[in-house]
Write a protein that holds these residues in place. Structure first.
Motif, PDB file in Angstrom:
ATOM      1  N   GLN A   1       0.851  -1.190   0.000  1.00  0.00           N
ATOM      2  CA  GLN A   1       0.000   0.000   0.000  1.00  0.00           C
ATOM      3  C   GLN A   1       0.887   1.240   0.000  1.00  0.00           C
ATOM      4  O   GLN A   1       1.089   1.907   0.997  1.00  0.00           O
ATOM      5  N   THR A   2       1.420   1.543  -1.181  1.00  0.00           N
ATOM      6  CA  THR A   2       2.331   2.662  -1.367  1.00  0.00           C
ATOM      7  C   THR A   2       1.632   3.756  -2.161  1.00  0.00           C
ATOM      8  O   THR A   2       0.515   3.579  -2.667  1.00  0.00           O
ATOM      9  N   PHE A   3       2.303   4.890  -2.309  1.00  0.00           N
ATOM     10  CA  PHE A   3       1.754   5.952  -3.144  1.00  0.00           C
ATOM     11  C   PHE A   3       1.675   5.509  -4.605  1.00  0.00           C
ATOM     12  O   PHE A   3       0.754   5.889  -5.334  1.00  0.00           O
ATOM     13  N   ASP A   4       2.633   4.693  -5.041  1.00  0.00           N
ATOM     14  CA  ASP A   4       2.629   4.229  -6.433  1.00  0.00           C
ATOM     15  C   ASP A   4       1.468   3.286  -6.720  1.00  0.00           C
ATOM     16  O   ASP A   4       0.960   3.256  -7.849  1.00  0.00           O
ATOM     17  N   SER A   5       1.039   2.511  -5.728  1.00  0.00           N
ATOM     18  CA  SER A   5      -0.040   1.549  -5.969  1.00  0.00           C
ATOM     19  C   SER A   5      -1.427   2.158  -5.770  1.00  0.00           C
ATOM     20  O   SER A   5      -2.431   1.513  -6.039  1.00  0.00           O
TER      21      SER A   5
ATOM     22  N   GLY B   1      -9.982   4.965   0.420  1.00  0.00           N
ATOM     23  CA  GLY B   1      -8.530   4.908   0.286  1.00  0.00           C
ATOM     24  C   GLY B   1      -7.760   5.706   1.321  1.00  0.00           C
ATOM     25  O   GLY B   1      -6.548   5.899   1.185  1.00  0.00           O
ATOM     26  N   LYS B   2      -8.425   6.161   2.379  1.00  0.00           N
ATOM     27  CA  LYS B   2      -7.729   6.954   3.394  1.00  0.00           C
ATOM     28  C   LYS B   2      -6.622   6.143   4.080  1.00  0.00           C
ATOM     29  O   LYS B   2      -5.499   6.623   4.217  1.00  0.00           O
ATOM     30  N   THR B   3      -6.969   4.924   4.500  1.00  0.00           N
ATOM     31  CA  THR B   3      -5.980   4.105   5.203  1.00  0.00           C
ATOM     32  C   THR B   3      -4.829   3.739   4.285  1.00  0.00           C
ATOM     33  O   THR B   3      -3.672   3.640   4.727  1.00  0.00           O
ATOM     34  N   HIS B   4      -5.103   3.544   3.004  1.00  0.00           N
ATOM     35  CA  HIS B   4      -4.037   3.275   2.032  1.00  0.00           C
ATOM     36  C   HIS B   4      -3.043   4.437   2.028  1.00  0.00           C
ATOM     37  O   HIS B   4      -1.824   4.230   2.084  1.00  0.00           O
TER      38      HIS B   4
ATOM     39  N   ASN C   1      -0.977   4.501   5.223  1.00  0.00           N
ATOM     40  CA  ASN C   1       0.047   3.462   5.176  1.00  0.00           C
ATOM     41  C   ASN C   1       1.192   3.888   4.267  1.00  0.00           C
ATOM     42  O   ASN C   1       2.373   3.704   4.588  1.00  0.00           O
ATOM     43  N   ALA C   2       0.840   4.465   3.106  1.00  0.00           N
ATOM     44  CA  ALA C   2       1.857   4.934   2.169  1.00  0.00           C
ATOM     45  C   ALA C   2       2.716   6.026   2.798  1.00  0.00           C
ATOM     46  O   ALA C   2       3.950   6.039   2.639  1.00  0.00           O
ATOM     47  N   ALA C   3       2.073   6.936   3.515  1.00  0.00           N
ATOM     48  CA  ALA C   3       2.823   7.997   4.190  1.00  0.00           C
ATOM     49  C   ALA C   3       3.755   7.414   5.246  1.00  0.00           C
ATOM     50  O   ALA C   3       4.918   7.837   5.374  1.00  0.00           O
ATOM     51  N   ALA C   4       3.269   6.429   6.002  1.00  0.00           N
ATOM     52  CA  ALA C   4       4.108   5.803   7.032  1.00  0.00           C
ATOM     53  C   ALA C   4       5.339   5.152   6.404  1.00  0.00           C
ATOM     54  O   ALA C   4       6.459   5.281   6.915  1.00  0.00           O
TER      55      ALA C   4
END
Length: 480
Positions: free
Chosen positions: A145-149, A186-189, A192-195
């Motif tokens: 769960q990254t910014f790219d995905s 998609g908030k949690t995504h 997770n990406a930010a983390a």
């Protein structure tokens, strides 16, 4: 009178309670289990009515509001179905102490097929953290769960880019990022990406759900150890909080959250927050914390349009195809899934996963007919009704604001229309009781069930009320 035949022998219910507890430990994980389930005792089972004891009222209330459904399922999984389960405050030491199995209890696991074959990365806390700190820092991050995905689509492209810039340190002096939007958008995504991005930059990241924050804070209050709790929170370079709206239910936790945000902001550290509504709509938070949050970077995630929903499904189909090369989902089937207008991306992926798993297990080629058989995809000429439609029309009819349905208000002028909207959501959509409850301000599934039963009873008793409900139903189901 003899004992009820539904009441098991003491030895049997001891064994049953051990197995239920072991099952709950596996489902919830050690931190949650040790905090909330382990202290519970099996008080009494009389005439198929089960009473589970908690040492303190706040523990009873928390378990009753958050874990009763899981406890019920655990008993059913062990072939025990009491007529009712009540969480009570234990008045005296129970005759049946909380049991911990000395020997391993072998439980046949329920089949769980994840959407993709991924591992999870431990959320490592600071060196030398104590046992409570380990609980705070135990969040597992999803490596995919990254910014790219994340597939933002046209409506959410700015929100995606801005969140990425914040995590990469390209947002100037801003210290707070606030993301809001509907459930499953998609908030949690993005959290997770930010983390993951902050950790790449060697930042110490503390990722908590609002429920975790409340549980650890209340536990610290109970142990009279709030100083250690505060120190753990303030040791983070980045604090990430998911589902902030749940913190608003408690004045004490809302105040502690304000102190934490202020302290981190003063130290120029980062705070990332997600909630289901804008800051101004958060009930239970004072103007000071709303002002502090609104002064940060506030982003809204909109509901994806059809093209974006289809792109999300194609991306998931490609992922699944790499893991299961023998399974191919035709584009026309993906399009039919994308046509479900009231489904969030999370719900669309769940439908896709069910269909793809069905195809993988049966080894049948995927067709539109098979999709109808497996997951109930059907083309109809009737209007597709969403929970948002139901809330909007019901609020209009009763001259309320939709936000009233999410608020904690219990006045009859709000409570009765809210019950009607919950009832219509249950009979006009395929959403589960927990999902409906979440859409109505994060309420428990038992609240939804009570609302439905109350509306059905009132329809029997009051012809005028029944006419109102039937009118709303006809408006919401009117053919396109």
């Amino acid at each position: 009178m003899g004992q009820s035949t539904n009441k098991p022998a003491t030895k049997d219910w001891q064994t049953l309670w051990v197995r239920v507890r072991e099952r709950l430990r596996k489902e919830l994980g050690d931190p949650i289990f040790d905090a909330w389930i382990a202290p519970l005792t099996l008080e009494n089972w009389d005439k198929d009515d089960l009473k589970i004891g908690a040492a303190k009222p706040f523990v009873r209330n928390w378990v009753a509001n958050h874990y009763i459904a899981r406890i019920e399922r655990a008993f059913r999984a062990e072939n025990a179905e009491p007529a009712s389960i009540a969480i009570v405050v234990a008045s005296a030491p129970s005759q049946i102490a909380p049991l911990v199995s000395k020997e391993p209890v072998h439980i046949t696991p329920q089949p769980v097929i994840p959407p993709s074959n991924v591992s999870y990365m431990p959320h490592v806390g600071p060196e030398g953290a104590n046992s409570q700190g380990q609980g705070l820092w135990s969040r597992m991050l999803h490596p995919q769960q990254t910014f790219d995905s994340f597939i933002p689509g046209q409506d959410n492209e700015f929100g995606h880019s801005a969140a990425r810039a914040f995590a990469e340190g390209r947002s100037g002096d801003l210290t707070i990022l606030y993301i809001h939007g509907g459930f499953g958008y998609g908030k949690t995504h993005l959290l997770n990406a930010a983390a993951l991005e902050f950790r790449k930059r060697a930042k110490k990241v503390l990722f908590l759900r609002a429920e975790d924050f409340m549980r650890h804070f209340l536990g610290a209050l109970y142990r009279k150890d709030t100083l250690n709790f505060k120190e753990e929170l303030r040791s983070a370079d980045v604090l990430i909080i998911d589902d902030l709206q749940h913190i608003c239910r408690s004045a004490a936790t809302a105040s502690e959250f304000l102190y934490t945000v202020n302290a981190l902001a003063d130290l120029r550290r980062k705070v990332v927050i997600a909630a289901d509504r804008a800051p101004a709509a958060l009930e239970g938070l004072g103007a000071d914390i709303k002002s502090r949050i609104s002064g940060g970077l506030v982003l809204q995630l909109a509901k994806p349009d059809r093209d974006t929903r289809l792109d999300i499904l194609k991306h998931r189909a490609a992922e699944f195809g790499r893991l299961r090369p023998g399974v191919a989902i035709p584009e026309d089937v993906l399009e039919r899934i994308a046509d479900i207008e009231d489904a969030s991306p999370r719900e669309l992926i769940a439908i896709f996963t069910k269909l793809a798993t069905y195809a993988d297990l049966t080894k049948k080629p995927v067709t539109a007919e098979m999709a109808e058989e497996a997951v109930g995809l059907r083309s109809t000429g009737t209007k597709k009704t969403s929970i948002e439609d139901i809330q909007r029309k019901t609020a209009e009819y009763y001259k309320l604001d939709v936000r009233d349905f999410h608020s904690p208000q219990r006045a009859r002028r709000v409570a009765r229309p809210r019950q009607v909207a919950m009832y219509l959501a249950r009979i006009l959509t395929t959403r589960s009781l927990p999902e409906i409850g979440r859409r109505f301000g994060g309420r428990d599934h038992t609240t939804v069930l009570h609302a439905c039963r109350r509306v059905e009873a009132l329809c029997q008793e009051d012809k005028e009320f029944k006419t109102e409900v039937e009118f709303l139903r006809s408006v919401l189901t009117r053919p396109v």
